[in-house]
Design a protein around this motif. Structure first.
Motif, mmCIF file in Angstrom:
data_model
loop_
_atom_site.group_PDB
_atom_site.id
_atom_site.type_symbol
_atom_site.label_atom_id
_atom_site.label_comp_id
_atom_site.label_asym_id
_atom_site.label_seq_id
_atom_site.Cartn_x
_atom_site.Cartn_y
_atom_site.Cartn_z
ATOM 1 N N SER A 2 29.120 100.017 55.491
ATOM 2 C CA SER A 2 28.122 98.986 55.216
ATOM 3 C C SER A 2 27.692 99.053 53.760
ATOM 4 C CB SER A 2 26.910 99.144 56.134
ATOM 5 O OG SER A 2 26.296 100.387 55.918
ATOM 6 N N ASP A 3 27.096 97.948 53.311
ATOM 7 C CA ASP A 3 26.601 97.889 51.939
ATOM 8 C C ASP A 3 25.196 97.279 51.939
ATOM 9 O OD1 ASP A 3 26.892 95.140 52.203
ATOM 10 O OD2 ASP A 3 28.726 95.042 51.029
ATOM 11 N N SER A 4 24.643 97.074 50.761
ATOM 12 C CA SER A 4 23.261 96.599 50.643
ATOM 13 C C SER A 4 23.077 95.153 51.104
ATOM 14 C CB SER A 4 22.796 96.746 49.197
ATOM 15 O OG SER A 4 23.634 95.977 48.349
ATOM 16 N N THR A 5 24.162 94.421 51.357
ATOM 17 C CA THR A 5 24.051 93.019 51.772
ATOM 18 C C THR A 5 24.119 92.856 53.291
ATOM 19 O OG1 THR A 5 26.429 92.690 51.557
ATOM 20 C CG2 THR A 5 25.078 92.203 49.618
ATOM 21 N N SER A 6 24.054 93.937 54.020
ATOM 22 C CA SER A 6 24.111 93.940 55.486
ATOM 23 C C SER A 6 25.460 93.508 56.044
ATOM 24 C CB SER A 6 23.008 93.067 56.096
ATOM 25 O OG SER A 6 21.761 93.571 55.728
ATOM 26 N N HIS A 7 26.485 93.537 55.219
ATOM 27 C CA HIS A 7 27.833 93.286 55.702
ATOM 28 C C HIS A 7 28.404 94.613 56.197
ATOM 29 C CE1 HIS A 7 27.523 89.395 54.008
ATOM 30 N NE2 HIS A 7 27.803 89.723 52.776
ATOM 31 N N THR A 8 29.297 94.539 57.166
ATOM 32 C CA THR A 8 29.975 95.743 57.641
ATOM 33 C C THR A 8 31.398 95.721 57.122
ATOM 34 O OG1 THR A 8 28.635 95.814 59.635
ATOM 35 C CG2 THR A 8 30.700 97.043 59.675
ATOM 36 N N ARG A 9 31.765 96.752 56.389
ATOM 37 C CA ARG A 9 33.138 96.883 55.911
ATOM 38 C C ARG A 9 33.893 97.757 56.889
ATOM 39 N NH1 ARG A 9 30.649 97.176 50.586
ATOM 40 N NH2 ARG A 9 31.422 95.398 49.432
ATOM 41 N N CYS A 10 35.142 97.498 57.040
ATOM 42 C CA CYS A 10 36.006 98.294 57.916
ATOM 43 C C CYS A 10 35.417 98.300 59.314
ATOM 44 C CB CYS A 10 36.223 99.684 57.366
ATOM 45 S SG CYS A 10 36.923 99.666 55.710
ATOM 46 N N GLY A 11 34.763 99.355 59.720
ATOM 47 C CA GLY A 11 34.103 99.383 61.013
ATOM 48 C C GLY A 11 35.036 99.169 62.184
ATOM 49 N N VAL A 12 34.711 98.202 63.034
ATOM 50 C CA VAL A 12 35.406 97.988 64.293
ATOM 51 C C VAL A 12 36.916 97.855 64.113
ATOM 52 C CG1 VAL A 12 35.616 96.452 66.264
ATOM 53 C CG2 VAL A 12 33.366 96.931 65.312
ATOM 54 N N SER B 129 41.717 95.439 54.201
ATOM 55 C CA SER B 129 40.264 95.578 54.172
ATOM 56 C C SER B 129 39.612 94.412 54.902
ATOM 57 C CB SER B 129 39.783 95.603 52.715
ATOM 58 O OG SER B 129 38.382 95.515 52.650
ATOM 59 N N LEU B 130 38.749 94.738 55.864
ATOM 60 C CA LEU B 130 38.013 93.725 56.614
ATOM 61 C C LEU B 130 36.527 93.864 56.326
ATOM 62 C CD1 LEU B 130 39.807 94.189 60.024
ATOM 63 C CD2 LEU B 130 40.104 92.288 58.449
ATOM 64 N N ILE B 131 35.873 92.761 56.035
ATOM 65 C CA ILE B 131 34.424 92.751 55.850
ATOM 66 C C ILE B 131 33.846 91.778 56.867
ATOM 67 C CG2 ILE B 131 32.514 92.212 54.298
ATOM 68 C CD1 ILE B 131 34.355 92.976 51.970
ATOM 69 N N TYR B 132 32.976 92.275 57.743
ATOM 70 C CA TYR B 132 32.332 91.458 58.762
ATOM 71 C C TYR B 132 30.953 91.065 58.258
ATOM 72 C CZ TYR B 132 36.080 93.416 61.540
ATOM 73 O OH TYR B 132 37.305 93.793 61.997
ATOM 74 N N ARG B 133 30.712 89.777 58.091
ATOM 75 C CA ARG B 133 29.430 89.282 57.593
ATOM 76 C C ARG B 133 28.417 89.164 58.736
ATOM 77 N NH1 ARG B 133 32.853 85.003 54.538
ATOM 78 N NH2 ARG B 133 33.271 86.092 52.596
ATOM 79 N N SER B 134 27.147 89.175 58.376
ATOM 80 C CA SER B 134 26.082 89.105 59.375
ATOM 81 C C SER B 134 26.080 87.774 60.140
ATOM 82 C CB SER B 134 24.719 89.340 58.723
ATOM 83 O OG SER B 134 24.530 88.429 57.650
ATOM 84 N N ASP B 135 26.700 86.715 59.584
ATOM 85 C CA ASP B 135 26.769 85.432 60.285
ATOM 86 C C ASP B 135 27.948 85.348 61.259
ATOM 87 O OD1 ASP B 135 29.006 85.109 58.665
ATOM 88 O OD2 ASP B 135 28.233 83.353 57.599
ATOM 89 N N GLY B 136 28.690 86.446 61.417
ATOM 90 C CA GLY B 136 29.809 86.494 62.350
ATOM 91 C C GLY B 136 31.167 86.201 61.730
ATOM 92 N N SER B 137 31.186 85.720 60.493
ATOM 93 C CA SER B 137 32.468 85.449 59.835
ATOM 94 C C SER B 137 33.025 86.747 59.254
ATOM 95 C CB SER B 137 32.297 84.395 58.740
ATOM 96 O OG SER B 137 31.476 84.897 57.701
#
Length: 122
Positions: free
Chosen positions: A52-62, A80-88
């Motif tokens: 995770s980073d300061s923008t509340s996005h999840t990197r890698c993770g699931v 590299s996968l970045i999951y945004r808080s809006d689901g995208s």
């Protein structure tokens, strides 16, 4: 103290193998791409990819940030996968030069992309 588990497939190039390892540390979870010498077992290089980073996005993770192969003898390919808080999600193919440590973007990929890489040599 780090603890973790292997994630995805290891990729060998000559006497080196690259693999993603999921770790839990004092600062949270991360994926760490490691390169090891297959003969000695010595760790050659490691790249930490925090979840995770300061923008509340999840990197890698699931989905992880799996190693997808090698680009020549010096660069490891990482999805590299970045999951945004809006689901995208944002998906990229990265090349990590294990000699210099440089991390570069090879391609921006559409959402829900499956990455399959053959042996790429120069």
């Amino acid at each position: 103290m780090l603890s973790g588990s292997v994630w995805g497939t290891g990729w060998r190039r000559g006497e080196l193998v690259a693999q993603t390892v999921r770790v839990d540390g004092a600062d949270g979870q991360a994926d760490v791409v490691i390169v090891a010498d297959v003969r000695s077992g010595r760790l050659v290089r490691a790249l930490e990819l925090p979840w995770s980073d300061s923008t509340s996005h999840t990197r890698c993770g699931v989905g992880g940030c799996p190693v997808k192969g090698w680009l020549g003898d010096d660069a490891v390919l990482i999805h590299s996968l970045i999951y945004r808080s809006d689901g995208s999600e944002r998906s990229r193919l990265l090349a990590w030069n294990i000699r210099t440590g440089a991390l570069t973007r090879v391609a921006d990929l559409p959402e829900r992309t499956v990455v399959s890489v053959a042996d790429i040599t120069r």
